[in-house]
Scaffold this active site. Structure first.
Site, PDB file in Angstrom:
ATOM      1  N   PRO A 224      70.086 -37.594 -84.440  1.00 48.02           N
ATOM      2  CA  PRO A 224      70.335 -38.728 -85.339  1.00 48.02           C
ATOM      3  C   PRO A 224      69.936 -38.396 -86.776  1.00 48.02           C
ATOM      4  O   PRO A 224      68.991 -37.646 -87.000  1.00 48.02           O
ATOM      5  CB  PRO A 224      69.426 -39.837 -84.788  1.00 48.02           C
ATOM      6  CG  PRO A 224      69.016 -39.395 -83.442  1.00 48.02           C
ATOM      7  CD  PRO A 224      69.099 -37.916 -83.408  1.00 48.02           C
ATOM      8  N   GLY A 225      70.691 -38.933 -87.712  1.00 52.68           N
ATOM      9  CA  GLY A 225      70.320 -38.816 -89.119  1.00 52.68           C
ATOM     10  C   GLY A 225      70.606 -37.488 -89.769  1.00 52.68           C
ATOM     11  O   GLY A 225      70.053 -37.162 -90.802  1.00 52.68           O
ATOM     12  N   THR A 226      71.485 -36.669 -89.166  1.00 50.15           N
ATOM     13  CA  THR A 226      71.766 -35.370 -89.756  1.00 50.15           C
ATOM     14  C   THR A 226      73.019 -35.390 -90.622  1.00 50.15           C
ATOM     15  O   THR A 226      73.447 -34.356 -91.103  1.00 50.15           O
ATOM     16  CB  THR A 226      71.928 -34.295 -88.666  1.00 50.15           C
ATOM     17  OG1 THR A 226      72.716 -34.835 -87.619  1.00 50.15           O
ATOM     18  CG2 THR A 226      70.587 -33.882 -88.134  1.00 50.15           C
ATOM     19  N   GLY A 227      73.616 -36.550 -90.781  1.00 55.17           N
ATOM     20  CA  GLY A 227      74.750 -36.643 -91.705  1.00 55.17           C
ATOM     21  C   GLY A 227      76.119 -36.612 -91.047  1.00 55.17           C
ATOM     22  O   GLY A 227      77.102 -36.257 -91.688  1.00 55.17           O
ATOM     23  N   HIS A 443      37.004 -32.325 -85.348  1.00 55.80           N
ATOM     24  CA  HIS A 443      38.237 -32.155 -84.591  1.00 55.80           C
ATOM     25  C   HIS A 443      39.320 -31.495 -85.449  1.00 55.80           C
ATOM     26  O   HIS A 443      39.915 -30.494 -85.049  1.00 55.80           O
ATOM     27  CB  HIS A 443      38.708 -33.537 -84.089  1.00 55.80           C
ATOM     28  CG  HIS A 443      39.954 -33.501 -83.283  1.00 55.80           C
ATOM     29  ND1 HIS A 443      39.958 -33.644 -81.915  1.00 55.80           N
ATOM     30  CD2 HIS A 443      41.247 -33.355 -83.642  1.00 55.80           C
ATOM     31  CE1 HIS A 443      41.192 -33.583 -81.480  1.00 55.80           C
ATOM     32  NE2 HIS A 443      42.008 -33.412 -82.504  1.00 55.80           N
ATOM     33  N   GLU A 444      39.524 -32.050 -86.633  1.00 53.46           N
ATOM     34  CA  GLU A 444      40.598 -31.519 -87.485  1.00 53.46           C
ATOM     35  C   GLU A 444      40.285 -30.108 -87.976  1.00 53.46           C
ATOM     36  O   GLU A 444      41.159 -29.251 -88.020  1.00 53.46           O
ATOM     37  CB  GLU A 444      40.852 -32.445 -88.679  1.00 53.46           C
ATOM     38  CG  GLU A 444      41.348 -33.840 -88.303  1.00 53.46           C
ATOM     39  CD  GLU A 444      42.568 -33.825 -87.403  1.00 53.46           C
ATOM     40  OE1 GLU A 444      43.369 -32.860 -87.482  1.00 53.46           O
ATOM     41  OE2 GLU A 444      42.714 -34.755 -86.594  1.00 53.46           O
ATOM     42  N   HIS A 447      41.126 -27.612 -85.296  1.00 54.23           N
ATOM     43  CA  HIS A 447      42.539 -27.201 -85.303  1.00 54.23           C
ATOM     44  C   HIS A 447      42.783 -26.143 -86.380  1.00 54.23           C
ATOM     45  O   HIS A 447      43.366 -25.089 -86.122  1.00 54.23           O
ATOM     46  CB  HIS A 447      43.439 -28.398 -85.646  1.00 54.23           C
ATOM     47  CG  HIS A 447      43.641 -29.363 -84.522  1.00 54.23           C
ATOM     48  ND1 HIS A 447      44.095 -28.978 -83.297  1.00 54.23           N
ATOM     49  CD2 HIS A 447      43.497 -30.709 -84.465  1.00 54.23           C
ATOM     50  CE1 HIS A 447      44.200 -30.052 -82.514  1.00 54.23           C
ATOM     51  NE2 HIS A 447      43.834 -31.121 -83.204  1.00 54.23           N
TER      52      HIS A 447
HETATM   53  P1  ADP Z   1      74.142 -39.687 -88.551  1.00 48.97           P
HETATM   54  O1  ADP Z   1      75.499 -40.297 -88.559  1.00 48.97           O
HETATM   55  O2  ADP Z   1      74.142 -38.235 -88.213  1.00 48.97           O
HETATM   56  O3  ADP Z   1      73.131 -40.419 -87.752  1.00 48.97           O
HETATM   57  P2  ADP Z   1      74.235 -40.372 -91.328  1.00 48.97           P
HETATM   58  O4  ADP Z   1      75.439 -39.629 -91.731  1.00 48.97           O
HETATM   59  O5  ADP Z   1      74.422 -41.819 -91.105  1.00 48.97           O
HETATM   60  O6  ADP Z   1      73.592 -39.721 -90.042  1.00 48.97           O
HETATM   61  O7  ADP Z   1      73.088 -40.126 -92.397  1.00 48.97           O
HETATM   62  C1  ADP Z   1      72.184 -41.108 -92.766  1.00 48.97           C
HETATM   63  C2  ADP Z   1      71.714 -40.880 -94.175  1.00 48.97           C
HETATM   64  O8  ADP Z   1      70.939 -39.698 -94.269  1.00 48.97           O
HETATM   65  C3  ADP Z   1      72.834 -40.699 -95.152  1.00 48.97           C
HETATM   66  O9  ADP Z   1      73.234 -41.917 -95.679  1.00 48.97           O
HETATM   67  C4  ADP Z   1      72.236 -39.796 -96.218  1.00 48.97           C
HETATM   68  O10 ADP Z   1      71.571 -40.556 -97.205  1.00 48.97           O
HETATM   69  C5  ADP Z   1      71.191 -39.004 -95.478  1.00 48.97           C
HETATM   70  N1  ADP Z   1      71.665 -37.659 -95.130  1.00 48.97           N
HETATM   71  C6  ADP Z   1      71.753 -37.159 -93.885  1.00 48.97           C
HETATM   72  N2  ADP Z   1      72.183 -35.890 -93.898  1.00 48.97           N
HETATM   73  C7  ADP Z   1      72.384 -35.569 -95.177  1.00 48.97           C
HETATM   74  C8  ADP Z   1      72.842 -34.378 -95.845  1.00 48.97           C
HETATM   75  N3  ADP Z   1      73.170 -33.264 -95.166  1.00 48.97           N
HETATM   76  N4  ADP Z   1      72.929 -34.407 -97.185  1.00 48.97           N
HETATM   77  C9  ADP Z   1      72.596 -35.507 -97.878  1.00 48.97           C
HETATM   78  N5  ADP Z   1      72.169 -36.656 -97.306  1.00 48.97           N
HETATM   79  C10 ADP Z   1      72.048 -36.692 -95.985  1.00 48.97           C
HETATM   80 ZN    ZN Z   2      44.020 -33.108 -82.629  1.00 48.67          ZN
END
Ligand code: ADP
Ligand code: ZN
Length: 637
Positions: A224-227, A443-444, A447
């Site tokens: 998730p969140g990779t664009g 602890h820290e 590590h």
């Molecule tokens: P996914 O569909 O893979 O879950 P999104 O395309 O919706 O992710 O990305 C969410 C947000 O993260 C985008 O609106 C953007 O702001 C940021 N983002 C993610 N990947 C990139 C990238 N490669 N370059 C620039 N911004 C990115």
């Molecule tokens: Zn620890």
């Protein structure tokens, strides 16, 4: 993720339905209490008592009804009259009887059965239907966006409510979205892969000529969140074609058949607008394997079947390209991924160091930043962050700058916001006794010291014992040294386990007792040790045999065991042995460096946050440390 620019304005079906019923009830109430009675009133003529007496004497009265406070009567022609009651008139009943009038009790109700029926039954129903049509028409307009409206006709069904089942896909034209490949940082392989689609959309003739056909569907897979959504939009932006977007979960509705009709609708619209891009986010919501398990979902299956049918239905060169995104490719139905459907798969992975740096720079353009920010350093600290998280980090940095009354974000803002995104906000008034604070310090440092003393372990970037809202009481942030670190050796993995056990080891050595603070370390160490044995073939007993398979690569990496019960027992034993060995090693390292451990822990206790340089300075004060250190960044709460 699906960012619709007018998603807030559209009325949801549920809200519109409630509104519809409320207005209908209101109208029926008005009809019953005000309109209908007044229509009836008008038909009754008020006359004085004298007229009534005269008409009685002239035998003109046909029916009469004596009520509590009035007398209602009709003449021979069926007209209705009303007059008041006269208390003195005692012989009234007799006179009426003699005049031949019939005594009745329901003159008003009897008045006209047909009219009654129309007023009470037909009118409300007509109002209902008209209102239903009006509302669903309004909704269609709202859903189809401001400028474009298509597929709006055909209201059928009860009360004209057929419109609710219509597809909600909207058209995005390039000029309004304007996302290009240049807005997507990193992900060069994915972009290269998609460039071909863009070229095809620009010039389909070139491909037709030679007889090549474009893939109908392209599957974007990654965490998730990779664009993924961004890339799909960028393809449409680059090719300058309309962009239909819909989330898989939007297809699955309460009523069976609704999703299938939405799919039909979506494709009908897309074919009209070809060439175009159809983007289906989270396709796994409808595209899950159809199995024979008890809990079948008819609606989902019908929707999937419809999608498969639609994809077969159009020729591959008609200009409609379907992009779909998912983070669980392994759960997709094989029928969906076979050639002729989603036959191309584009991996969209978490960004590497260079990718993270680029993404930070892209997003930093949107805010005011001090000129001396070292994005490379920030990117190193944010190891493992996705594009969405990096965007969030940049925004947090800007927010922090505003909070502190500065006009631009500094590198310190970025550093703090990484910690905020990863570990949560600082807990300003968390209650920790001095003893607890000392335990966390040891602890820290445990590590960090184990990490620093082992070859191939990353040097620390920062150690802090300020509690965070995520529940971490403190942590050690290690820094990834080079971004091209893809392989991990057996030794490195063992060292990592030792580092993870270092926190607990320090507690044991200093206090002779142990706390719950190491629970997260234990989890991570166990997972690593297990993976070494069951998946990476790093134990002598099992050679290169896989004991586990990963089922959920992009979402946490769940595993399923694939071995006999005896082997399982053996694996468990081996995992314990491995962790114990590394724990022992960590304890030895700390015992050998006990003076340094004390010195550093005291220093951290006073300062609460120390940097990697301070740590190294103290560590190297009398002794020298020349080991070259590298490894993967990690956080050890
Ligand atoms: P996914 O569909 O893979 O879950 P999104 O395309 O919706 O992710 O990305 C969410 C947000 O993260 C985008 O609106 C953007 O702001 C940021 N983002 C993610 N990947 C990139 C990238 N490669 N370059 C620039 N911004 C990115
Ligand atoms: Zn620890």
């Amino acid at each position: 993720m699906n960012t619709n620019n007018n998603s807030n304005k559209k009325p949801s079906p549920e809200r519109s339905m409630t509104l519809f019923y409320l207005i209908a009830i209101l109208i029926i109430l008005i009809l019953n209490f005000m309109v209908i009675p007044s229509i009836q009133e008008r038909r009754i003529r008020n006359v004085d008592y004298g007229t009534f007496m005269n008409m009685t004497n002239d035998k003109e009265i046909s029916q009469v009804e004596i009520q509590d406070n009035q007398i209602v009567f009709t003449d021979k022609n069926g007209n209705i009259y009303r007059t008041g009651i006269m208390e003195e008139d005692s012989g009234l009943v007799e006179r009426l009887y003699n005049s031949g009038a019939k005594f009745s009790t329901e003159i008003v109700e009897q008045a006209s059965p047909l009219l009654e029926f129309l007023l009470y039954w037909l009118l409300p129903i007509i109002v209902f239907i008209l209102l239903g049509r009006w509302i669903s028409k309004k909704m269609m307009n709202a859903m189809n966006g401001d400028s474009m409206s298509f597929g709006g006709g055909g209201f059928g069904g009860i009360g004209g409510m057929g419109g609710f089942g219509k597809s909600k896909a909207r058209v995005y034209v390039q000029s309004t979205e304007g996302i290009h490949f240049s807005d997507v940082a990193g992900e060069d392989e994915a972009k290269e892969n998609l460039q071909e689609i863009v070229e095809y959309l620009h010039n389909p003739g070139k491909y037709k000529e030679i007889g090549a056909s474009m893939p109908k569907g392209v599957l974007l897979v990654g965490p998730p969140g990779t664009g993924k959504t961004m890339l799909a939009k960028a393809v449409a932006g680059e090719a300058n074609v309309p962009f239909f977007s819909m989330s898989g979960s939007e297809f699955v509705e309460m009523f069976v058949g609704m999703g299938a009709s939405k799919v039909r609708d979506l494709f009908a619209q897309a074919k009209e607008k070809a060439p175009c891009i159809v983007f289906i986010d989270e396709i796994d919501a409808i595209g899950k394997k159809r199995d024979t398990s008890l809990s079948t979902n008819d609606e989902r299956e019908q929707t999937l079947n419809q999608l498969l049918t639609e994809m077969d239905g159009f020729e591959s060169n008609n200009g409609v390209i379907i992009l779909a995104a998912t983070n669980r490719p392994e759960s997709l139905d094989p029928a969906l991924t076979r050639p002729g459907r989603f036959d191309r798969r584009v991996p969209v992975e978490l960004p590497d160091l260079k990718g993270r740096e680029d993404i930070l720079k892209v997003h930093a353009k949107k805010i005011k930043v001090a000129s001396d920010v070292d994005y490379n350093k920030v990117a190193r600290m944010a190891a493992g962050a996705s594009g969405a998280e990096l965007a969030n980090i940049v925004n947090e940095a800007a927010l922090r700058a505003v909070r502190d009354g500065r006009r631009f974000a500094t590198e310190a803002d970025f550093e703090e916001s990484i910690e905020v995104v990863i570990a949560g906000y600082q807990k300003k008034n968390a209650i920790m006794t001095t003893k607890e604070k000392l335990i966390v310090s040891y602890h820290e440092i445990g590590h960090a010291l184990v990490a620093a003393k082992q070859k191939n372990s990353a040097p620390v970037q920062k150690i802090t014992i300020i509690p965070r809202t995520s529940g971490a009481l403190g942590y050690t942030m290690q820094v990834e040294d080079d971004g091209n670190h893809v392989l991990m050796s057996k030794e490195e993995m063992e060292n990592k386990i030792a580092t993870l056990t270092g926190g607990r080891a320090a507690e044991e050595i200093e206090f002779g007792s142990i706390t719950t603070g190491a629970s997260n370390d234990i989890e991570q160490a166990t997972r690593l040790a297990r993976a070494m044995i069951t998946r990476y073939g790093m134990s002598d007993d099992f050679d290169m045999v896989a004991m586990e398979t990963v089922t959920n690569q992009y979402l946490g990496g769940d595993t399923t065991l694939a071995c006999s019960a005896e082997t399982q027992a053996l694996i468990d034993k081996k995992v314990v042995e491995l962790v114990r060995r590394e724990h022992e090693k960590a304890r030895k390292i700390l015992q050998d460096n006990k003076p340094k451990l004390d010195e550093l822990a005291k220093y951290l206790y006073e300062k609460e946050t120390i940097t990697g340089e301070e740590f190294m300075d103290i560590l190297n004060r009398n002794s020298s440390l020349t080991d070259s250190m590298q490894g993967q960044a990690q956080l050890n709460p």
